[in-house]
Scaffold this motif. Structure first.
Motif, PDB file in Angstrom:
ATOM      1  N   ARG A   5      44.420  36.408  47.139  1.00  0.00           N
ATOM      2  CA  ARG A   5      45.418  37.323  47.666  1.00  0.00           C
ATOM      3  C   ARG A   5      46.103  38.069  46.510  1.00  0.00           C
ATOM      4  O   ARG A   5      46.305  39.264  46.561  1.00  0.00           O
ATOM      5  CB  ARG A   5      46.445  36.569  48.506  1.00  0.00           C
ATOM      6  N   ASP A   6      46.405  37.314  45.454  1.00  0.00           N
ATOM      7  CA  ASP A   6      46.996  37.948  44.271  1.00  0.00           C
ATOM      8  C   ASP A   6      46.060  38.999  43.686  1.00  0.00           C
ATOM      9  O   ASP A   6      46.484  40.074  43.283  1.00  0.00           O
ATOM     10  CB  ASP A   6      47.304  36.898  43.190  1.00  0.00           C
ATOM     11  N   ASP A   7      44.772  38.640  43.644  1.00  0.00           N
ATOM     12  CA  ASP A   7      43.773  39.581  43.120  1.00  0.00           C
ATOM     13  C   ASP A   7      43.755  40.859  43.940  1.00  0.00           C
ATOM     14  O   ASP A   7      43.703  41.954  43.399  1.00  0.00           O
ATOM     15  CB  ASP A   7      42.373  38.962  43.195  1.00  0.00           C
ATOM     16  N   ARG A   8      43.789  40.690  45.245  1.00  0.00           N
ATOM     17  CA  ARG A   8      43.729  41.866  46.119  1.00  0.00           C
ATOM     18  C   ARG A   8      44.968  42.745  45.927  1.00  0.00           C
ATOM     19  O   ARG A   8      44.864  43.964  45.849  1.00  0.00           O
ATOM     20  CB  ARG A   8      43.614  41.436  47.596  1.00  0.00           C
ATOM     21  N   LEU A   9      46.115  42.102  45.808  1.00  0.00           N
ATOM     22  CA  LEU A   9      47.356  42.845  45.609  1.00  0.00           C
ATOM     23  C   LEU A   9      47.308  43.603  44.275  1.00  0.00           C
ATOM     24  O   LEU A   9      47.632  44.790  44.195  1.00  0.00           O
ATOM     25  CB  LEU A   9      48.541  41.875  45.630  1.00  0.00           C
ATOM     26  N   ALA A  10      46.859  42.898  43.230  1.00  0.00           N
ATOM     27  CA  ALA A  10      46.779  43.525  41.905  1.00  0.00           C
ATOM     28  C   ALA A  10      45.795  44.693  41.928  1.00  0.00           C
ATOM     29  O   ALA A  10      46.050  45.753  41.354  1.00  0.00           O
ATOM     30  CB  ALA A  10      46.357  42.495  40.861  1.00  0.00           C
ATOM     31  N   GLU A  11      44.683  44.499  42.638  1.00  0.00           N
ATOM     32  CA  GLU A  11      43.663  45.542  42.711  1.00  0.00           C
ATOM     33  C   GLU A  11      44.223  46.775  43.430  1.00  0.00           C
ATOM     34  O   GLU A  11      44.032  47.910  42.997  1.00  0.00           O
ATOM     35  CB  GLU A  11      42.434  44.995  43.452  1.00  0.00           C
ATOM     36  N   ALA A  12      44.953  46.540  44.512  1.00  0.00           N
ATOM     37  CA  ALA A  12      45.539  47.653  45.271  1.00  0.00           C
ATOM     38  C   ALA A  12      46.597  48.380  44.449  1.00  0.00           C
ATOM     39  O   ALA A  12      46.624  49.605  44.367  1.00  0.00           O
ATOM     40  CB  ALA A  12      46.155  47.135  46.570  1.00  0.00           C
ATOM     41  N   LYS A  13      47.452  47.608  43.778  1.00  0.00           N
ATOM     42  CA  LYS A  13      48.532  48.196  42.976  1.00  0.00           C
ATOM     43  C   LYS A  13      47.998  49.030  41.813  1.00  0.00           C
ATOM     44  O   LYS A  13      48.659  49.959  41.359  1.00  0.00           O
ATOM     45  CB  LYS A  13      49.415  47.089  42.391  1.00  0.00           C
ATOM     46  N   ASP A 112      41.274  46.167  36.299  1.00  0.00           N
ATOM     47  CA  ASP A 112      41.865  46.097  34.950  1.00  0.00           C
ATOM     48  C   ASP A 112      41.773  47.445  34.255  1.00  0.00           C
ATOM     49  O   ASP A 112      42.706  47.874  33.584  1.00  0.00           O
ATOM     50  CB  ASP A 112      41.154  45.047  34.096  1.00  0.00           C
ATOM     51  N   GLU A 113      40.617  48.094  34.409  1.00  0.00           N
ATOM     52  CA  GLU A 113      40.442  49.406  33.763  1.00  0.00           C
ATOM     53  C   GLU A 113      41.412  50.430  34.314  1.00  0.00           C
ATOM     54  O   GLU A 113      42.003  51.211  33.577  1.00  0.00           O
ATOM     55  CB  GLU A 113      39.001  49.891  33.933  1.00  0.00           C
ATOM     56  N   ASN A 114      41.571  50.414  35.635  1.00  0.00           N
ATOM     57  CA  ASN A 114      42.539  51.319  36.275  1.00  0.00           C
ATOM     58  C   ASN A 114      43.927  51.127  35.713  1.00  0.00           C
ATOM     59  O   ASN A 114      44.626  52.072  35.396  1.00  0.00           O
ATOM     60  CB  ASN A 114      42.629  51.028  37.773  1.00  0.00           C
ATOM     61  N   ARG A 115      44.293  49.855  35.632  1.00  0.00           N
ATOM     62  CA  ARG A 115      45.638  49.543  35.174  1.00  0.00           C
ATOM     63  C   ARG A 115      45.823  50.019  33.733  1.00  0.00           C
ATOM     64  O   ARG A 115      46.816  50.623  33.389  1.00  0.00           O
ATOM     65  CB  ARG A 115      45.897  48.045  35.292  1.00  0.00           C
ATOM     66  N   ARG A 116      44.808  49.765  32.907  1.00  0.00           N
ATOM     67  CA  ARG A 116      44.889  50.183  31.502  1.00  0.00           C
ATOM     68  C   ARG A 116      45.015  51.699  31.401  1.00  0.00           C
ATOM     69  O   ARG A 116      45.797  52.232  30.629  1.00  0.00           O
ATOM     70  CB  ARG A 116      43.673  49.682  30.724  1.00  0.00           C
ATOM     71  N   ARG A 117      44.231  52.384  32.198  1.00  0.00           N
ATOM     72  CA  ARG A 117      44.266  53.860  32.168  1.00  0.00           C
ATOM     73  C   ARG A 117      45.656  54.378  32.554  1.00  0.00           C
ATOM     74  O   ARG A 117      46.210  55.261  31.917  1.00  0.00           O
ATOM     75  CB  ARG A 117      43.218  54.421  33.130  1.00  0.00           C
ATOM     76  N   ASN A 118      46.233  53.775  33.607  1.00  0.00           N
ATOM     77  CA  ASN A 118      47.589  54.169  34.029  1.00  0.00           C
ATOM     78  C   ASN A 118      48.595  53.913  32.922  1.00  0.00           C
ATOM     79  O   ASN A 118      49.483  54.724  32.671  1.00  0.00           O
ATOM     80  CB  ASN A 118      48.014  53.403  35.288  1.00  0.00           C
TER      81      ASN A 118
END
Ligand SMILES: [Zn+2]
Length: 381
Positions: A5-13, A112-118
């Motif tokens: 669930r945490d993974d899904r939330l992190a992925e969505a965010k 992770d890549e998305n987050r890094r890019r942001n």
């Protein structure tokens, strides 16, 4: 299970709010990609208008001034599609399903890549803002800063009480006040302003705080209104960054162990003029959120005043400070104010062993001195 669930939330965010705005087909309303900086402004997909809705790609947030919709990318999906949080997450990353270990890893990597890019983009934008703040601060260096006297006088901070204007304050005779517009920026006002340099713990200047004022009004305060939208505008704004930083109005040049911090420049100067802490440093914390840092959130914690100690960017006094004195203004939402100051005090106590902290509250009409006489000072446990 929880892990998933945490993974899904992190992925969505981690989804880019710009990409999602396009998928939600609301970019037809906004100039996209944003023309200036990272913010796009236009009509709200729910309530219309001209420029009350904005998406800030740097911070990954949206905001509507009319329907008070605001938040991150998940909130944006909920806002536009009128759906629940689980439904928004499903919409963003697909429904929960048995997925293979390989697929799971691939998704985690993409997220992770998305987050890094942001984060990279936010950092570049932040650096640009810091540069602009530095340029503004240098631009006014040669002005006659004694012109701030009129404003400070009007706020009760007279030359008797404050013989020298702190070097961290400068005067601008005609500073433009800009607001975001559909295309770029609009100027809504131009007039005298007090600038203040905002410094990190290292002493590096990272921002320039601006207070517009009206020398002709009784308290020096100016009422600013956007002539197009009729919205009231704040008379104080930041350029650059303020995270973990402060406006150092007075720092003793010998050993010092007391730090007095108010939210605004005026409150902190008033505390300084009260003469109650002759050996202390006086720094303004800029705003309550900056003094408190990130707080623990969740059910029942809104007013608990508990700091989230994992916030690496929050303000912490220098390590030699033994006593932190936070000044509470008598303003709109006392519970919220108190909770934020408590979080800031508790963070400082947790990070600096042996530090004591207290909150000094001023009810309307009372001054700091009255309060001291009555012993109205709360020590934070
Ligand atoms: Zn709206």
């Amino acid at each position: 299970m929880t892990r998933d669930r945490d993974d899904r939330l992190a992925e969505a965010k981690a989804k880019d709010i710009g990409d999602i705005a396009q998928q939600l087909e609301i970019c037809g309303l906004l100039p996209w990609p944003p023309r200036h900086g990272m913010e796009s402004v236009g009509p709200c997909p729910k309530c219309g208008g001209r420029d009350r809705f904005s998406i800030n790609q740097r911070d990954g947030v949206f905001n509507c001034r009319r329907c008070e919709g605001r938040g991150d990318v998940i909130s944006l999906v909920r806002f536009v599609r009128d759906c629940s949080m689980p439904a928004a997450i499903d919409w963003l990353i697909g429904p929960e399903a048995e997925i293979s270990e390989i697929e799971r890893n691939a998704r985690r990597k993409a997220s992770d890549e998305n987050r890094r890019r942001n984060e990279d983009r936010a950092d570049r934008e932040r650096q640009r803002e810091i540069k602009a703040a530095g340029a503004l601060w240098r631009e006014v260096a040669k002005n006659d800063h004694s012109a701030l006297r009129g404003y400070l006088d009007a706020r009760g901070i007279t030359a008797d009480l404050l013989p020298e204007i702190p070097a961290v304050l400068r005067y601008h005779p005609a500073l433009p006040y800009m607001v975001r517009a559909e295309r770029g920026f609009r100027e809504v006002h131009r007039g005298p302003a007090m600038l203040a340099v905002v410094q990190q713990p290292s002493g590096r200047g990272i921002g320039c705080h601006r207070t517009w004022f009206d020398p002709a009004s009784p308290q020096g305060k100016i009422a600013l209104r956007d002539p197009e939208t009729d919205a009231d505008l704040p008379r104080k704004k930041m350029r650059g960054s303020k995270r973990g930083a402060a406006i150092r109005l007075h720092t003793p040049d010998h050993d010092w162990h007391q730090l007095v911090m108010g939210e605004g420049i005026e409150t902190t100067l008033t505390a300084m003029c009260a003469g109650m802490w002759p050996e202390a440093a006086f720094w303004a914390g800029i705003d309550l959120g900056n003094i408190s840092g990130r707080r623990q959130s969740g059910k029942g914690l809104k007013y608990a005043g508990l700091p989230d100690l994992a916030d690496a960017e929050a303000f912490i006094p220098p390590p030699w400070v033994r006593e932190l004195i936070l000044i509470e203004d008598g303003d709109s939402d006392p519970r919220d104010t108190r909770a934020k100051l408590q979080a800031g005090a508790r963070r400082a106590m947790a990070k600096i062993p042996g530090l004591r902290a207290c909150i000094v509250a001023c009810p309307p009409g009372r001054d700091l001195n009255d309060l001291l006489q009555e012993g109205g000072i709360d020590h934070v446990e």
